[in-house]
Design a protein around this motif. Structure first.
Motif, PDB file in Angstrom:
ATOM      1  N   ALA A 165      -0.413  -6.858  10.501  1.00 38.07           N
ATOM      2  CA  ALA A 165       0.263  -6.001  12.003  1.00 38.07           C
ATOM      3  C   ALA A 165      -0.179  -6.933  12.751  1.00 38.07           C
ATOM      4  N   GLN A 166      -1.085  -8.356  12.906  1.00 38.94           N
ATOM      5  CA  GLN A 166      -1.586  -9.227  14.017  1.00 38.94           C
ATOM      6  C   GLN A 166       0.111  -9.792  13.713  1.00 38.94           C
ATOM      7  N   TYR A 167       0.830 -10.204  12.070  1.00 36.33           N
ATOM      8  CA  TYR A 167       1.257 -10.894  11.967  1.00 36.33           C
ATOM      9  C   TYR A 167       2.914 -10.804  12.979  1.00 36.33           C
ATOM     10  N   VAL A 168       2.784  -9.876  13.038  1.00 36.66           N
ATOM     11  CA  VAL A 168       4.282  -8.970  12.946  1.00 36.66           C
ATOM     12  C   VAL A 168       3.517  -8.307  14.512  1.00 36.66           C
ATOM     13  N   LEU A 169       3.295  -8.263  15.468  1.00 36.33           N
ATOM     14  CA  LEU A 169       3.277  -7.939  17.183  1.00 36.33           C
ATOM     15  C   LEU A 169       3.520  -9.409  17.272  1.00 36.33           C
ATOM     16  N   THR A 170       3.006 -10.353  16.697  1.00 40.96           N
ATOM     17  CA  THR A 170       3.134 -11.766  17.398  1.00 40.96           C
ATOM     18  C   THR A 170       4.428 -12.873  16.592  1.00 40.96           C
ATOM     19  N   HIS A 171       4.720 -12.551  15.718  1.00 42.22           N
ATOM     20  CA  HIS A 171       5.901 -13.050  14.955  1.00 42.22           C
ATOM     21  C   HIS A 171       7.419 -12.590  14.672  1.00 42.22           C
ATOM     22  N   GLY A 172       7.343 -11.044  14.652  1.00 45.21           N
ATOM     23  CA  GLY A 172       7.947  -9.808  13.596  1.00 45.21           C
ATOM     24  C   GLY A 172       7.959  -9.817  12.520  1.00 45.21           C
ATOM     25  N   ARG A 173       8.727  -8.806  12.039  1.00 41.62           N
ATOM     26  CA  ARG A 173       8.940  -8.628  10.933  1.00 41.62           C
ATOM     27  C   ARG A 173       9.381  -9.449   9.922  1.00 41.62           C
ATOM     28  N   ALA A 181      -4.820  -0.390 -10.339  1.00 38.08           N
ATOM     29  CA  ALA A 181      -5.289   0.367 -10.806  1.00 38.08           C
ATOM     30  C   ALA A 181      -5.797   1.108 -10.483  1.00 38.08           C
ATOM     31  N   ARG A 182      -6.249   1.510  -8.569  1.00 39.99           N
ATOM     32  CA  ARG A 182      -6.273   1.920  -8.008  1.00 39.99           C
ATOM     33  C   ARG A 182      -4.541   2.441  -7.141  1.00 39.99           C
ATOM     34  N   VAL A 183      -3.949   3.909  -7.687  1.00 39.20           N
ATOM     35  CA  VAL A 183      -3.031   4.009  -6.391  1.00 39.20           C
ATOM     36  C   VAL A 183      -3.393   3.941  -5.299  1.00 39.20           C
ATOM     37  N   GLY A 184      -4.114   4.769  -5.057  1.00 46.54           N
ATOM     38  CA  GLY A 184      -4.503   4.807  -4.021  1.00 46.54           C
ATOM     39  C   GLY A 184      -4.563   3.685  -3.030  1.00 46.54           C
ATOM     40  N   ALA A 185      -4.629   2.037  -3.251  1.00 46.25           N
ATOM     41  CA  ALA A 185      -4.855   1.318  -2.554  1.00 46.25           C
ATOM     42  C   ALA A 185      -2.945   0.995  -2.396  1.00 46.25           C
ATOM     43  N   GLN A 186      -2.739   1.213  -3.446  1.00 44.93           N
ATOM     44  CA  GLN A 186      -1.114   0.824  -3.693  1.00 44.93           C
ATOM     45  C   GLN A 186      -0.530   1.929  -2.042  1.00 44.93           C
ATOM     46  N   GLU A 187      -0.770   3.482  -2.611  1.00 49.47           N
ATOM     47  CA  GLU A 187      -0.030   3.863  -0.874  1.00 49.47           C
ATOM     48  C   GLU A 187      -0.147   3.383  -0.271  1.00 49.47           C
ATOM     49  N   GLN A 188      -1.727   2.941  -0.087  1.00 46.26           N
ATOM     50  CA  GLN A 188      -2.011   2.472   1.526  1.00 46.26           C
ATOM     51  C   GLN A 188      -1.055   1.728   2.102  1.00 46.26           C
ATOM     52  N   LEU A 189      -1.013   0.395   0.982  1.00 47.22           N
ATOM     53  CA  LEU A 189      -0.156  -0.723   1.635  1.00 47.22           C
ATOM     54  C   LEU A 189       1.480  -0.287   1.938  1.00 47.22           C
ATOM     55  N   ARG A 190       1.511   0.901   0.786  1.00 51.79           N
ATOM     56  CA  ARG A 190       3.277   1.180   1.225  1.00 51.79           C
ATOM     57  C   ARG A 190       3.095   2.123   2.823  1.00 51.79           C
ATOM     58  N   ALA A 191       2.098   2.760   2.625  1.00 54.10           N
ATOM     59  CA  ALA A 191       2.061   3.365   4.582  1.00 54.10           C
ATOM     60  C   ALA A 191       2.300   2.448   5.242  1.00 54.10           C
ATOM     61  N   TYR A 192       0.833   1.346   5.446  1.00 60.64           N
ATOM     62  CA  TYR A 192       1.065   0.532   6.295  1.00 60.64           C
ATOM     63  C   TYR A 192       2.384  -0.128   6.268  1.00 60.64           C
ATOM     64  N   GLY A 193       3.385  -1.000   5.324  1.00 63.94           N
ATOM     65  CA  GLY A 193       4.475  -1.160   5.036  1.00 63.94           C
ATOM     66  C   GLY A 193       5.447  -0.532   6.137  1.00 63.94           C
ATOM     67  N   ARG A 194       5.568   0.991   5.702  1.00 64.56           N
ATOM     68  CA  ARG A 194       6.878   1.832   6.719  1.00 64.56           C
ATOM     69  C   ARG A 194       6.142   1.850   8.259  1.00 64.56           C
TER      70      ARG A 194
END
Length: 438
Positions: free
Chosen positions: A222-230, A241-254
């Motif tokens: 998030a800090q990189y995107v705010l400073t340099h773009g996406r 092993a943890r599906v929740g971790a993948q979904e958390q990153l996918r949510a941030y990615g979206r």
């Protein structure tokens, strides 16, 4: 009719859940896409597979024409074929073992009595380590009576006795308490190694479960995107092993509109990383591995080594026992971490133990995270601000040591919250702004 719903990241995982719960003859009523994966509806009523197939055949015949195959039919056929093959392979691979020795009836690590015993032993170890610290400080007071006040201050700060002894040797004993404490702060700032966070290349975070790797990856992104773009950033996760971790990153990615790639094997991770190297910044999230899991850490070492020249950073939680932090650093030493991320500072009672471990293990500090907010609660490491924070946290323990004559109001006034640290403004991309707390 009673039904049950199963949600998973993809159809294969959903079929695996259904098969584990209801066996190979489970009756699937519906399958639909949902946010973040698929949802499978299963009938809880007992229906043999032959009856279910016959029912489908009769329905098709009653329509008077050949029915077009649906997505559900394809899912049932594909899932049944894949699961049958996997089931037969598992039976062949486990048949000799079952014939030679009976299967265990219980996973011992989940035995309630053993879990309770494990917790009690951990508590006893923590208590013994605290008593050992107290004994070491008593010995230090006997060896240098003129430094008792300084030793008491170091003990309240939770500085390791061995490090405290070396620090006291560099501080003149004839100085006043105020001067000695100021000199102590200067020595801690000088001895705490700090590195500037990388702004390009690859960043691979490793560490135990729950240390904050995934959230830290999201903050850096998030800090990189705010400073340099996406356009110049990508995220790669190897935590399957943890599906929740993948979904958390996918949510941030979206939210950030940043691509998130999932690698299920070492070979897939290496290939994906080679494709992503053209990006300006590649963030790599790994599975959380206990510091006692030597085999898991060895596999992680092979994964990181296969990627070639990927900088590794250890995620170190600040709210765990000092000796646990030391064991984490020792266990991950084979990965040759270039620096550390000190997380969960807002949940720590004292920071002296973390400072001691970073100094004694000569592990440079790169980032500090003092909360779950993205991207505010992540900042570049600043030795002076971190030592000042550790000193402010020490005041509460000094008041306790002084006795009950100190009132609750005084305690409240002299114990600043971690959240009261000043915010450092950070210039953001396209005119936006954010505040990063140290």
């Amino acid at each position: 009719m009673q039904v049950k719903k199963y949600q998973a990241a993809d159809t294969q995982q959903a079929m695996r859940l259904v098969r584990a719960a209801h066996g190979p003859d489970a009756v699937i009523l519906d399958c639909r896409s949902i946010a973040g994966g698929v949802e499978v509806v299963v009938s809880l009523e007992s229906m043999p597979e032959s009856s279910f197939a016959s029912l489908q055949h009769n329905r098709a015949a009653s329509d008077g024409a050949e029915r077009e195959p649906t997505a559900l039919d394809a899912l049932l056929k594909r899932g049944k074929t894949d699961e049958d093959e996997r089931y037969q392979q598992e039976r062949k691979s486990t048949a000799p073992a079952q014939a030679s020795e009976p299967a265990p009836q219980m996973v011992w690590s989940q035995n309630e009595e053993l879990l309770t015993m494990k917790q009690e032993m951990a508590s006893m170890k923590s208590m013994l380590m605290e008593q050992l610290k107290g004994h070491n400080w008593q010995e230090a007071n006997q060896q240098a009576p003129e430094q008792q006040e300084l030793n008491a201050y170091l003990s309240a700060m939770d500085i390791d006795p061995a490090l405290g002894k070396r620090l006291c040797a560099e501080i003149p004993a004839d100085e006043s308490d105020t001067v000695q404490r100021e000199m102590l702060k200067m020595l801690l700032v000088k001895k705490l190694a700090v590195q500037s966070p990388p702004s390009s290349g690859a960043i691979c975070l490793v560490g135990p479960q729950g240390a904050g790797k995934t959230t830290t990856i999201a903050k850096i992104a998030a800090q990189y995107v705010l400073t340099h773009g996406r356009s110049g950033i990508a995220i790669l996760t190897t935590d399957t092993a943890r599906v929740g971790a993948q979904e958390q990153l996918r949510a941030y990615g979206r939210i950030l509109q940043v691509p998130v790639h999932v690698a299920g094997s070492e070979e897939e991770a290496v290939k994906t990383y080679r494709l992503l190297r053209k990006k300006n910044l590649v963030l790599i999230d790994t599975a959380g591995i206990s510091f006692r899991d030597k085999q898991g850490i060895n596999e992680l070492y092979k994964l990181v080594s296969a990627m070639q020249d990927v900088p590794v950073y250890l995620t170190l939680p600040a709210d765990v026992e000092t000796y646990v932090q030391s064991e984490i650093i020792d266990a991950y030493s084979s990965l040759n971490a270039q620096g550390a991320v000190l997380t969960r500072i807002d949940e720590a009672m004292r920071l002296g133990g973390s400072l001691s471990n970073l100094i004694q293990h000569r592990l440079p500090l790169v980032w500090c995270a003092n909360g779950p907010r993205v991207p505010q609660n992540l900042s570049a490491a600043d030795a002076g601000k971190l030592v000042n924070m550790a000193v402010r946290m020490t005041k509460a323990f000094e008041i306790r040591r002084q006795g009950p004559q100190t009132t609750a109001i005084e305690t409240k006034l002299e114990t600043p919250a971690v959240a009261d640290t000043p915010a450092v403004p950070m210039r953001a991309h396209r005119g936006s702004s954010l505040n990063v707390r140290v």
